[in-house]
Design a protein around this motif. Structure first.
Motif, mmCIF file in Angstrom:
data_model
loop_
_atom_site.group_PDB
_atom_site.id
_atom_site.type_symbol
_atom_site.label_atom_id
_atom_site.label_comp_id
_atom_site.label_asym_id
_atom_site.label_seq_id
_atom_site.Cartn_x
_atom_site.Cartn_y
_atom_site.Cartn_z
ATOM 1 N N GLY A 291 -5.272 0.908 -14.817
ATOM 2 C CA GLY A 291 -4.660 1.836 -13.857
ATOM 3 C C GLY A 291 -4.029 1.091 -12.690
ATOM 4 O O GLY A 291 -2.954 1.436 -12.218
ATOM 5 N N LEU A 292 -4.720 0.053 -12.220
ATOM 6 C CA LEU A 292 -4.231 -0.737 -11.085
ATOM 7 C C LEU A 292 -2.895 -1.389 -11.444
ATOM 8 O O LEU A 292 -1.936 -1.377 -10.675
ATOM 9 C CB LEU A 292 -5.274 -1.801 -10.733
ATOM 10 C CG LEU A 292 -5.093 -2.546 -9.418
ATOM 11 C CD1 LEU A 292 -5.210 -1.605 -8.227
ATOM 12 C CD2 LEU A 292 -6.133 -3.670 -9.292
ATOM 13 N N ASP B 260 7.861 -3.184 -1.463
ATOM 14 C CA ASP B 260 6.554 -2.703 -1.030
ATOM 15 C C ASP B 260 5.510 -2.955 -2.102
ATOM 16 O O ASP B 260 5.823 -3.132 -3.271
ATOM 17 C CB ASP B 260 6.579 -1.229 -0.636
ATOM 18 C CG ASP B 260 5.559 -0.941 0.476
ATOM 19 O OD1 ASP B 260 4.598 -1.715 0.652
ATOM 20 O OD2 ASP B 260 5.730 0.059 1.171
ATOM 21 N N VAL C 217 1.664 1.584 -4.598
ATOM 22 C CA VAL C 217 1.069 2.572 -3.692
ATOM 23 C C VAL C 217 -0.459 2.515 -3.706
ATOM 24 O O VAL C 217 -1.106 2.693 -2.676
ATOM 25 C CB VAL C 217 1.591 3.994 -4.017
ATOM 26 C CG1 VAL C 217 1.172 4.446 -5.387
ATOM 27 C CG2 VAL C 217 1.145 4.973 -2.970
ATOM 28 N N ALA C 218 -1.059 2.217 -4.843
ATOM 29 C CA ALA C 218 -2.522 2.264 -4.943
ATOM 30 C C ALA C 218 -3.196 1.183 -4.107
ATOM 31 O O ALA C 218 -4.353 1.343 -3.707
ATOM 32 C CB ALA C 218 -2.970 2.133 -6.403
ATOM 33 N N VAL C 219 -2.529 0.084 -3.833
ATOM 34 C CA VAL C 219 -3.188 -1.001 -3.099
ATOM 35 C C VAL C 219 -2.767 -1.036 -1.635
ATOM 36 O O VAL C 219 -3.367 -1.737 -0.824
ATOM 37 C CB VAL C 219 -2.923 -2.381 -3.749
ATOM 38 C CG1 VAL C 219 -3.177 -2.339 -5.250
ATOM 39 C CG2 VAL C 219 -1.530 -2.898 -3.471
ATOM 40 N N ARG C 220 -1.748 -0.279 -1.302
ATOM 41 C CA ARG C 220 -1.234 -0.288 0.065
ATOM 42 C C ARG C 220 -2.315 0.068 1.090
ATOM 43 O O ARG C 220 -2.368 -0.489 2.178
ATOM 44 C CB ARG C 220 -0.101 0.740 0.142
ATOM 45 C CG ARG C 220 1.176 0.211 0.721
ATOM 46 C CD ARG C 220 2.258 1.258 0.600
ATOM 47 N NE ARG C 220 2.990 1.153 -0.635
ATOM 48 C CZ ARG C 220 3.848 2.073 -1.068
ATOM 49 N NH1 ARG C 220 4.045 3.186 -0.364
ATOM 50 N NH2 ARG C 220 4.503 1.889 -2.196
ATOM 51 N N GLY C 221 -3.171 1.024 0.718
ATOM 52 C CA GLY C 221 -4.184 1.487 1.659
ATOM 53 C C GLY C 221 -5.190 0.409 2.000
ATOM 54 O O GLY C 221 -5.472 0.153 3.171
ATOM 55 N N LEU C 222 -5.738 -0.227 0.991
ATOM 56 C CA LEU C 222 -6.770 -1.242 1.237
ATOM 57 C C LEU C 222 -6.175 -2.421 2.009
ATOM 58 O O LEU C 222 -6.797 -2.949 2.939
ATOM 59 C CB LEU C 222 -7.369 -1.712 -0.100
ATOM 60 C CG LEU C 222 -8.490 -2.735 -0.001
ATOM 61 C CD1 LEU C 222 -9.648 -2.221 0.846
ATOM 62 C CD2 LEU C 222 -8.990 -3.101 -1.401
#
Ligand SMILES: [Mn+2]
Ligand SMILES: [Mn+2]
Ligand SMILES: [Mn+2]
Ligand SMILES: [Mn+2]
Lengths: 442, 442, 442, 442
Positions: B248-249, B371, B374-379
């Motif tokens: 998924g990552l 960029d 999106v899934a890793v942007r938060g961490l």
């Protein structure tokens, strides 16, 4: 809208409906509703009948010419609607109870909006809301979609990304509750208090607070740091903040921030509640049962005061004020979930944010706040990452993306537990998640 | 630089120094070092003497005209330096052991770079590095500062924000280790493998992987998803990833990501280690003791192979390659910590990032990646928030900001525990944290 | 690519082809070309035959096993190509002469790339290049498209926005010419000079200049401010800059900037040339005629030195170096037109920019420059606005968008004259602009 | 503000003052002004006396307890002010006449705001406004600075960048005039029309237009494309637009856009006017002379209707509405010049923009518009580049930066003419430009 407004409420059999009806009645002079259509599904027929009958009695007692229609035919109801409000709950409170209980088995808070529970609520809800969007596009393309269904941020994100509907607003009573709480903490009338809200749904901050136009942010931080004073909400723990943490933060968190800044304590509370009084869904289920008993009373023709225990304080106000300001082009400031459009710098323009907007006949226009304080940018971005991956999983039924969403959620400590929770919840909610169990067509 | 290069190594008494010296000797043809100054503090005199003597023997054996100077006088050493490398450890390994043990008492991983331990390492290190920056500004303003001291991301951030030094690079061996691990997993020579690195120090991702110029990202994801294959590092657990999470990552995490995506398991491992073999600092301390015994041997004139147990694989290569490419304007691609400058969209231009750069005589020039997924942007944003607030606390000695940094760290579950850890650690490291205990002048 | 490289040159009958062939021959050791396909259209058959025969003689004389194929069948040529270079000219030099002459009638510079002439060159070229992209997608999806056809920036923008091809690079000899000119002005070998290029095609700036790794920007500005020293190009006027303007600008403009910063003088020159020696196209037409006479000579088996008058200095080097670096993963820095990806802050990520890139087997990776100096941001943005609206007009055939592009071009002083020029040029180029004269299908 | 509002008007002797006084009188119920201080310089004493006497008669006739003070002592006036309005003109209309006439000698439009004339108006005005800012900081730090002095965009930019004042708003009557013109073109009452304004001062666009909340943008574009209908302003030519250009543009330009999209025609008009009726400044000078004759009449106690010829339609409304909304926290939408804060994507957060804002007691809060249409982004960026370089030149007195600003202005065709205009204007305005003629202290 020549002959008055047509409002369609999907999930019309909800216990909240009398709130809404009361709000409409109070504002009839400004907001001349001609037809209110309460729509539900076959499983909700009985509740719809009870609530619908109460709604009719309320309108009649008020002496207003509002037609109240009850129906299971959503498409018939939607035809030529002016406003569509959504407050449905796929799988009802039983599903929410599972959203809460299953993660707890793994030592993880369920959190029905921005946690693992919220992920599943989103997976169940988003396909339905996107179907509704298709109906709106066809049957009432000029209507405004006012979504109350949680997780309201993720749902608004999904509508913006995966439907053609642009006239959508996500609504929540958290900001208005914060403003009321701040006014109370300052011991002043709420009309004198303004708050610069910005963030995401259930992840919103008060970036500044003004009393009569003058910033009183430090005083409010101090007031919140006083444990005896902590603002809270019916449905969130009143656990108090570390005063120096708040001073360092320098802005006003919302009640839901406790899940992220006080995870251990919140988990302990939820575990204890699950063992004693039941999870929130279970408590609410009992409250609702009592409410529906009250609603059945043919002599009841007002919103019963017991409804306030339900936790939806200011809910009706938030909804009716929004509809009123759109309809009458009031151009007042309300915090809602809308397309960011640059209002918050570190969030994409085309993502949903919860931010102060001017509410006009053309819809909400977000006020630019520049960027969030550096200390909160990370957590906000993380929930946005979660919302986006979750919405993608909801639309595609992609198992790996669902696991990714679960793992990156800040309440979930590891990929392994994420998978265990995911698998158990997928199974538990199987009937509402066809996208994960049926082959998706290309 | 007319007569050869002058290199100053601050923390020259470190057990890593022989690595560095070996690297310099190997590259002497391209990198003609005239003087190598090993600088340490009085408490490090003994180690400095031992390591310095070994360094001299190594140079002599290689038959090279490199002068090795040992000194406690940093300012004398810095005069006219070409490169300043920093590998010092304020408070030595005993301080690191506290960084690891104290959080564990509260059920929290210490994590000496991006965790609570890293916060304290930063609080101790940043004021010293800023003093060194002032000396560089005065004594060798054209020198490059190559920082190996952890937390390298936070330290680079602090230098960029709070000093006038712009010729600074933060260095880490994690990316080179990932590349080697990927090559091994693919069973190909590392020279054929290229990785698009982007993120932050110890929070770096491989966004794409190429074998002979062709993307093999899906194959690498599958290889990593195979538990028997998991790439790892000496100093990080080899816990394997949930295969579907990795799928998924869709990008390659680094070893340190286990702290965030596998928090429970990592905590369990660290708790067990603390009870049995000791924390990493305690193990390293024993390893170092043995190393220094070896170093003392007057017949030893090479880097002893036992040094590899220390965990610094590719360390010397990373450092010497960087210096070599700057000195010789090699214009090759290396992943280093530098000013973002727009390379990663959601990070501020003036913040430090770890990203592939072209290494030129003018310094590293970051390659724009657009960029992050999106899934890793938060961490990533959350660790950047942590680094920035921590750097601010280190410079100001503001207790509330230190508590804020501790609380927003993703490894710390609540503000209350954050405060308890903070208070105990402040007390434990008191002698190295004058900014929190002395009045700061206006 | 197992048995050597297949290159397809569309517009193979161009007078530039011997340049390219010479470059390929010089680099054969590194760049083992197996097949070179020169493709042209029926109107170009004669030139193709002449140039093709010369190319074959050149290869033969060099003793290399490169097969040279001449064809009018583009699709046959493209099959399994490794590199596709485009250097065709829709409407030939006669069309360019109209691009130059018609605007001059209205007191406006034609400017065949970023001016009104460039608009029409784009309107004629873009539909053809998009057809080629569709063929590439089908016949050689792994090929790199190396576009030399002007306006190279607008064409690259169009490919990025309106085709599925991502392996595209736009190429220009202006930056290499600037670097050579700067080296000459500094009187040093060009290999010692590096320039940070950033901007758009024919609107590129040298943001910094290094000699042996040390910035010499102020010296270069002073050298350029010296009228006797002004760097120039064969095909652009040598008008000198106001020294204080250059000092205020503080970065290095390219030759084409004279059209925007010295519009009056350039217009005067072009008007005079049109009356005397002819416009650039007309001069080139004569040069080409002479070149083709030379090419016909069956004894000629090298690139004739007269080709240098044609204005394409460094053209072959730019093209062959790019192909070489992609093929051999050289990872050197070259300024090319590519997707911005955040390299220049104020340009959209998905727009084409001309910027220093690392050239790898995976393609060019742009180096992040942060933002352009504030003084040049406006003009760069204006040309980007022009390129984007022009590309949209080329694809849609929308008259109003074509007029908008013409009016916002900085060389065009008013909407009224814009319309007059547009109308006359549309009529003059009618046969090459079917999108404006045929109904576009929905 | 306990005992009523104190307003200080710098440049109080302006012919506009009666407008303002009339506006205050009309709004006295909401806006209880206690003191109005009209401040001027010794050269303006006579006008100040005339206008001040009229203002006193107006207030007296209205029967209101507003004290009108006339003074040359700015600092005495500023003490404890609530609002400071600036409408002064350094060098008076004679300077403006030079701003207009000198460029015309070189075939360039003067344009007193965003053209060469505006550059010089900025160079004269910005140092004075920054002095006023210092006084405000010291004497009335809570006051709002409402700037009417042109070039209002450049002045607001300078205050934001070079002073500590943040409570500053730049004001212009162009947007309100556009809205009125649109309403007239649609033949509806202006209260039903809303316009999404965004851009820069005198470079503002109507991005959308709503009639009763429904977009009527295409109809307005068509109405504007009708030459008989073209909206205009007293002080700008009524030259009509090319209909198809407007259709391509798709948004509503302001009157000043004619200088950029119709440069040739505007230049011709201005050249002709300069030869016949005089430049705008010269015409206004005559109008003002007549106005002051009227103002002297001791029987006049209202704003004379002849003032409307002056060109300041809606000026008083714009100013008084702004002050009223700030004072009374009206939270209505007004287009003003303020810190961008992300409202327009391609402009820096800390630059001034002219954009719809919610006007609150805390000041204007800009509404996020995302990004401008691609076609207009370039011109807007170019004027912003000009404003920023001009402001820098005004503050530093750097000749090269002044030449840079002049050259990059879109109305100036070449660096050579830019230098000629600059040199002649510097000499002509020498007495007001000490920063260019005195050594600036380090
Ligand atoms: Mn809510
Ligand atoms: Mn490291
Ligand atoms: Mn070119
Ligand atoms: Mn104005």
């Amino acid at each position: 809208m020549t002959k008055g407004i047509k409002i369609v409420t999907i999930g019309g059999g909800s216990s909240y409906t009398p709130e809404l009806v009361e709000g409409f009645i109070k504002r009839y002079d400004e907001l001349p509703i001609r037809e209110l259509w309460l729509v539900d599904i076959p499983e909700g027929q009985e509740k719809l009948n009870i609530v619908g009958a109460l709604a009719k009695r309320m309108v009649e007692k008020a002496g207003l010419p509002i037609e109240v229609h009850l129906t299971l035919d959503r498409r018939a109801a939607l035809k030529d609607a002016d406003f569509v409000t959504t407050q449905f709950r796929v799988g009802l409170l039983d599903a929410r109870a599972k959203d809460e209980r299953i993660p707890l088995k793994y030592g993880v808070i369920g959190q029905e909006t921005n946690g693992p529970g919220g992920l599943f609520k989103g997976l169940r809800t988003i396909p339905v809301i996107l179907e509704i969007c298709k109906d709106i596009e066809e049957l009432c393309p000029d209507a405004w979609l006012i979504n109350f269904t949680n997780p309201a941020g993720m749902v608004t994100e999904a509508v913006l990304r995966y439907s053609n509907i642009r006239k959508v607003v996500g609504l929540c009573n958290v900001p208005i509750g914060m403003r009321m709480g701040i006014a109370k903490a300052l011991d002043v009338d709420a009309s004198r208090v303004q708050v610069d809200f910005a963030g995401l749904n259930h992840m919103v901050y008060g970036l500044n607070v003004y009393l009569d136009g003058v910033s009183v942010l430090p005083q409010v931080v101090e007031a919140m740091a006083d444990p005896s004073n902590a603002m809270t909400m019916k449905n969130i723990s009143g656990l108090s903040w570390e005063p120096d943490f708040l001073r360092g933060l320098g802005v006003i968190p919302c009640g839901y921030h406790r899940y992220y800044y006080k995870t251990s304590e919140m988990l302990a509370e939820e575990l204890e509640a699950a063992e004693t009084k039941g999870t929130r869904a279970e408590v609410v289920k009992q409250v609702e049962k009592e409410l529906f008993e009250l609603y059945k009373d043919p002599n009841l023709a007002i919103k019963p005061p017991q409804l306030e225990k339900r936790g939806g304080a200011y809910y009706s106000d938030a909804a009716c004020n929004l509809i009123n300001s759109i309809y009458n082009d009031k151009r007042d400031i309300q915090p809602v979930n809308t397309r960011n459009n640059g209002a918050i710098a570190s969030i994409e323009d085309d993502s949903a944010v919860e931010v102060n907007c001017v509410i006009t006949k053309e819809g909400p226009k977000p006020i630019a706040v520049g960027d969030l304080p550096v200390a909160v940018r990370g957590l906000v971005q993380q929930i946005k990452s979660f919302e986006r991956v979750a919405a993608e999983a909801a639309v595609t039924g992609d198992y790996n993306k669902a696991l990714l969403a679960m793992t990156i959620n800040p309440l979930v400590p590891t990929d392994k537990i994420a998978k265990e929770i995911l698998d158990e919840m997928l199974e538990a909610h199987k009937e509402y998640l066809p996208q994960f169990f049926q082959p998706v067509e290309a």
